[in-house]
Design an enzyme around this catalytic site. Structure first.
Site, PDB file in Angstrom:
ATOM      1  N   GLU A 286      43.886  29.472  50.640  1.00 38.65           N
ATOM      2  CA  GLU A 286      43.039  30.016  49.555  1.00 38.65           C
ATOM      3  C   GLU A 286      41.652  30.364  50.098  1.00 38.65           C
ATOM      4  OE1 GLU A 286      44.394  30.720  46.556  1.00 38.65           O
ATOM      5  OE2 GLU A 286      46.184  29.973  47.570  1.00 38.65           O
ATOM      6  N   TRP A 289      41.895  33.566  51.790  1.00 41.44           N
ATOM      7  CA  TRP A 289      41.867  34.686  50.823  1.00 41.44           C
ATOM      8  C   TRP A 289      40.419  35.101  50.559  1.00 41.44           C
ATOM      9  CZ3 TRP A 289      45.158  38.125  48.925  1.00 41.44           C
ATOM     10  CH2 TRP A 289      46.513  37.839  48.847  1.00 41.44           C
ATOM     11  N   TRP A 331      45.165  55.041  30.884  1.00 40.52           N
ATOM     12  CA  TRP A 331      45.073  53.774  30.141  1.00 40.52           C
ATOM     13  C   TRP A 331      44.880  54.043  28.657  1.00 40.52           C
ATOM     14  CZ3 TRP A 331      46.595  50.090  33.252  1.00 40.52           C
ATOM     15  CH2 TRP A 331      46.346  50.196  34.619  1.00 40.52           C
TER      16      TRP A 331
END
Ligand SMILES: Cc1cc2nc3c(=O)[nH]c(=O)nc-3n(C[C@H](O)[C@H](O)[C@H](O)COP(=O)(O)OP(=O)(O)OC[C@H]3O[C@@H](n4cnc5c(N)ncnc54)[C@H](O)[C@@H]3O)c2cc1C
Length: 506
Positions: A286, A289, A331
């Site tokens: 993590e 990341w 969208w």
């Protein structure tokens, strides 16, 4: 970044996202190089005015910084110095202060957001015109920009090979602390004319949020959380996905503002990994990341809003998808989209896990990682709303908001990112709830009106029978909303919406 390669006998350390005195690269270099060192922080109106324009005067981040600076000031005063805190435009205040103090150099830790790089460029030029050097050091990441490259010398865009290369490159020295000799006698007292009281929150237009009552602030708060987490890090892999369990570290706000050093976190994780801890191995992933998204932004500054726009550090409007084709997606828009978005923001979608997560964010400024993925996916793929709207909402409300990680997370969820989930992967908010909050404990904490529902129906109250609802004291539409969309139908619409990018993604 270095305007002139000199250091000299007087130096100013300008703190930004590194609010600590231990293991601090810029501070270490200043103390080593200069006889007299001052330390300053600016509540930068180029950032704060943007928050105030958005009515974020009860901003937990500003309060967190303010609380953390009190501790920092006390620590520096105990060493003969003190913290100079100003409110105004950093691009003007820092060069001015440097001149007033008569320093030969300003020391900073590097910031990688395009707007911050532009700010630093302006400061560096202003200093240069006064013959003052500007030094920037790597501090908030382990590996920056292009330190970790592919075998062909390219920039990674997929996480796993990046992680493998990152781990291969890592040497013990990369994790050595930049220890600061606090007893060097080099912290100079602030000249009387410059020793102004720290601006109060209210003088800057902000209100106290009481954040310290539920989130320990400052260096001591970070150490406290880190010590607590050390007791459960070995189980992280098994607990991290369950929002009702104290699994993660809750340290993100501290690494965001640098009240703890990233090297200290990685060192602990890496040592435990080498000792065979599965939890530490996953936790280290993590943290990698985090480096990965910094690296991506640093190599693809187009991901951030243009610095020429007024939006500076906190703006997110109108910027690009990592995969440009995804900007072809149309969208939802207009009043219907606004209504759906409002329901999502307020935790009133009728999907309990999504709503409980949004309440967690709105009440505390924190949201569990699993839930960030669930609510982001729901906004984009169930409600058909542009991921940038959600990204902006998180930017406004997350204590740990960091442009690189937030943009990375949102583009992961929208499938438009560098190493994103495939567009056809659409989380089902009910099965996610059954899997990760099986007993409904997390939901009950944030939606107490649902607390009498069984663990079977709490994930989708509209599926409960009339009698169960009556016994639980719930009338749907009055005590809790009916679902604002049907997941199965929304899923089909999303696959159609994404068909414009389908070929490219396969
Ligand atoms: C849509 C979305 C938006 C996000 N926005 C942010 C953000 O603005 N700021 C932020 O710090 N994280 C963000 N994340 C990543 C992650 O959710 C948080 O870092 C994590 O929940 C913070 O809690 P923790 O410190 O208890 O995490 P832990 O599980 O203890 O993780 C340890 C540390 O690793 C880092 N980290 C963990 N996951 C990630 C990740 N996916 N990307 C980058 N770093 C990571 C953080 O620094 C975190 O503190 C986002 C994720 C998603 C899906």
């Amino acid at each position: 970044m270095t305007a002139r390669n000199s250091t000299g006998s007087r130096g100013l350390v300008w703190l930004r996202r590194d609010l600590r005195v231990h293991d601090h690269h810029a501070l270490r270099m200043a103390v080593k190089a200069c006889q007299e060192v001052w330390v300053a922080f600016v509540f930068d109106t180029d950032i704060l005015s943007y928050l105030l324009e958005r009515d974020l005067n009860k901003d937990r981040r500003v309060d967190f910084i303010w609380q953390s600076l009190q501790e920092l000031d006390a620590e520096l005063r105990a060493k003969g110095g003190g913290l100079i805190v100003r409110h105004g435009k950093a691009v003007e205040i820092i060069p001015q202060l440097a001149k007033e103090l008569g320093v030969q150099a300003v020391f900073t830790n590097k910031d990688y957001e395009p707007a911050a790089i532009e700010r630093d460029r302006i400061v560096s030029l202003a200093l240069e015109s006064s013959e003052i050097a500007f030094h920037g050091y790597k501090d908030q990441v382990i590996f920056e920009h292009q330190e970790v490259l592919t075998g062909q010398g390219g920039v990674f865009s997929v996480f796993t090979p990046y992680k493998n290369a990152w781990l291969k490159k890592l040497q013990a020295t990369d994790l050595d602390a930049h220890a600061v000799n606090l007893d060097s006698g080099r912290f100079a007292s602030i000249p009387k004319s410059l020793d102004l009281p720290m601006p109060s929150l209210s003088s800057m237009g902000f209100e106290s949020t009481g954040i310290q009552s539920y989130l320990p602030t400052g260096m001591s708060g970070a150490s406290q959380l880190f010590e607590e987490f050390a007791g459960r890090i070995d189980h992280y892999h098994a607990t991290r996905d369950y929002p009702s369990v104290k699994g993660p570290s809750y340290l993100s706000v501290h690494s965001r503002f640098g009240t703890i050093s990233i090297r200290a976190l990685v060192r602990e994780a890496h040592q435990r990994m080498l000792a065979g801890s599965m939890g530490a191995t996953i936790w280290l992933s993590e943290l990698i990341w985090r480096d990965f998204y910094f690296m991506i932004l640093s190599n693809h500054p187009r991901l951030a809003p243009s610095v020429s726009k007024k939006t500076l550090l906190h703006g997110t409007a109108g910027h690009e998808s990592f995969k440009p084709d995804y900007d072809k997606i149309v969208w939802e828009s207009g009043p219907k989209a606004q209504k759906l978005f409002k329901a999502w923001c307020e935790g009133k979608t009728g999907y309990p896990l999504v709503d409980a997560a949004m309440h967690q964010l709105n009440q505390s400024g924190y949201m569990h990682n699993r839930l960030r993925m669930v609510v982001a996916c729901f906004l984009i793929k169930d409600l058909g709303i542009d991921w940038r709207w959600g990204e902006q909402y998180f930017a406004d409300h997350l204590n740990d908001f960091d442009f690189a990680a937030n943009n990375g997370g949102w583009q992961w969820a929208s499938s438009s990112g560098c190493d994103a989930q495939p567009y056809f992967r659409i989380f089902n908010p009910i099965t996610q709830s059954e899997k990760f909050d099986a007993e409904g404990k997390f939901i009950k904490k944030y939606l107490p009106q649902l607390s009498k529902l069984s663990k079977k129906t709490i994930h989708a109250p509209w599926l409960a029978g009339d009698i169960e609802l009556e016994i639980a004291g719930i009338r749907l539409g009055r005590d809790y909303p009916l679902p604002i969309v049907q997941h199965d139908e929304a899923r089909k619409n999303t696959l159609i919406r994404y068909s414009v990018v389908k070929k490219e993604s396969l």
